[in-house]
Enzyme design. Structure first.
Site, mmCIF file in Angstrom:
data_model
loop_
_atom_site.group_PDB
_atom_site.id
_atom_site.type_symbol
_atom_site.label_atom_id
_atom_site.label_comp_id
_atom_site.label_asym_id
_atom_site.label_seq_id
_atom_site.Cartn_x
_atom_site.Cartn_y
_atom_site.Cartn_z
ATOM 1 N N HIS A 1 0.832 -1.208 0.000
ATOM 2 C CA HIS A 1 0.000 0.000 0.000
ATOM 3 C C HIS A 1 0.866 1.257 0.000
ATOM 4 O O HIS A 1 0.434 2.307 -0.486
ATOM 5 C CB HIS A 1 -0.913 0.031 1.234
ATOM 6 N N ASP B 1 -4.608 -5.956 -8.028
ATOM 7 C CA ASP B 1 -4.776 -5.257 -6.758
ATOM 8 C C ASP B 1 -4.940 -3.773 -7.108
ATOM 9 O O ASP B 1 -4.778 -3.364 -8.267
ATOM 10 C CB ASP B 1 -3.571 -5.502 -5.845
#
Length: 337
Positions: free
Chosen positions: A182, A251
């Site tokens: 992230h 993702d």
């Protein structure tokens, strides 16, 4: 004729649709919506939101991350699930009992999410816990790849019993790196042979049974210098060597781990060229618009298979099922440990 879906899955700002979102969701490039905690107040409100989206676009896939433990977006009105690592600890002591409970947990999750109006949860996590990853940790069933494969199979079987698809993540394994994709691009320096014996094992065993897979924003330089989700080599292995026939979700393309691939439009083109079917673009509306423009004329042909195809259960009626009552009580108790 089956209606095709666009290849982009978007997020929403709040608990109902804004005028801007109504304009975006009717674009043909959009194929789905993913809900986050900010979109959710309760199970009943989620069902209302899903109904609102479906009145606008009945064909869209509606998804959520509902794994259990710290990744459980929906908390009010549904079962509180333990982290999957909690099941993994019991597996070492009572393997057969835990496998049955894991299958029951997948069934319960599938029934509850279907009742809330959703098509899929991005689960199960098939990463092997390497002991160093803060982002994976107890989201993984176990540090033992064979235990991950066995419990992942049971959870998958339970989802299928409920009529819901199973999405394995994060191929070929995010559990061996400390960095969080992230926030940065992790690099896993281990040799490919070690990955095959360890992190890849659950995916190799379950690939033919999985309905969808999400690759990791992680680089494994011994095999390919590109992150797995942008790698034709990794996604080719998934399909050709491991026998996977389902949908590949990227993702989130807005994550820092994807930034090395270029602008949002470039990330989208590279992910599609590598073999992804559907692209997640979250928490960045400008990037989402750029990706939608880059995907004009594209379709996610396989993604229509992921729609929940049964009559949806009534959430309030689940309590009449003895299996739901038994599993609900057991999982709630484990989550409270």
């Amino acid at each position: 004729m089956t209606q095709m879906l666009g290849p982009v899955m978007l997020d929403l700002e709040g608990q109902s649709l804004t005028p801007e979102e109504r304009e975006l969701l009717v674009r043909p490039e959009v194929g789905g919506v993913i809900l986050f905690a900010r979109n959710i107040a309760s199970a009943d409100q989620v069902r209302t939101l899903c109904d609102e989206v479906r009145r606008l676009r009945p064909d869209l896939l509606l998804a959520v991350d509902q794994e259990g433990g710290r990744v459980q977006r929906l908390r009010e009105g549904v079962t509180r699930l333990p982290a999957m690592g909690r099941l993994g600890r019991d597996f070492a002591l009572q393997p057969e009992v835990t496998v049955r409970l894991c299958q029951d947990a997948g069934w319960l999750l599938g029934m509850e999410m279907a009742a809330c109006g959703l098509d899929l949860s991005f689960a199960p996590v098939l990463d092997v816990d390497g002991g160093t990853s803060s982002v994976i940790g107890d989201r993984s069933f176990s540090a033992d790849p064979r235990a991950v494969a066995r419990l992942g199979r049971a959870f998958l079987d339970g989802l299928h019993e409920a009529g819901m698809v199973a999405v394995g993540k994060h191929f070929p394994g995010h559990g061996g790196v400390a960095a969080d994709s992230h926030h940065e691009l992790p690099v896993d320096e281990r040799p490919l042979d070690e990955l095959r014996r360890h992190d890849l094992l659950p995916f190799a065993e379950l690939a033919p049974r999985l309905d969808a897979v999400m690759p990791a924003h992680v680089v494994y330089p011994d095999f390919d210098p590109r992150p797995a989700g942008f790698s034709p080599a990794w996604l080719g292995m998934l399909r050709e060597s491991l026998g996977f026939k389902g949908v590949i979700f990227s993702d989130d393309l807005s994550m820092a781990g994807a930034a090395a691939a270029g602008t949002p439009a470039e990330r989208a083109r590279l992910a599609l060229a590598a073999g992804c079917d559907m692209l997640l673009v979250c928490n960045d509306r400008g990037a989402a618009r750029e990706v939608l423009d880059a995907c004009q004329g594209r379709q996610a042909r396989r993604a229509t298979r992921l729609r929940y195809a049964r009559a949806r259960p009534d959430l309030k009626a689940l309590g009449a099922l003895s299996r739901w009552r038994r599993v609900h009580a057991r999982l709630e108790a484990m989550a409270a440990d």
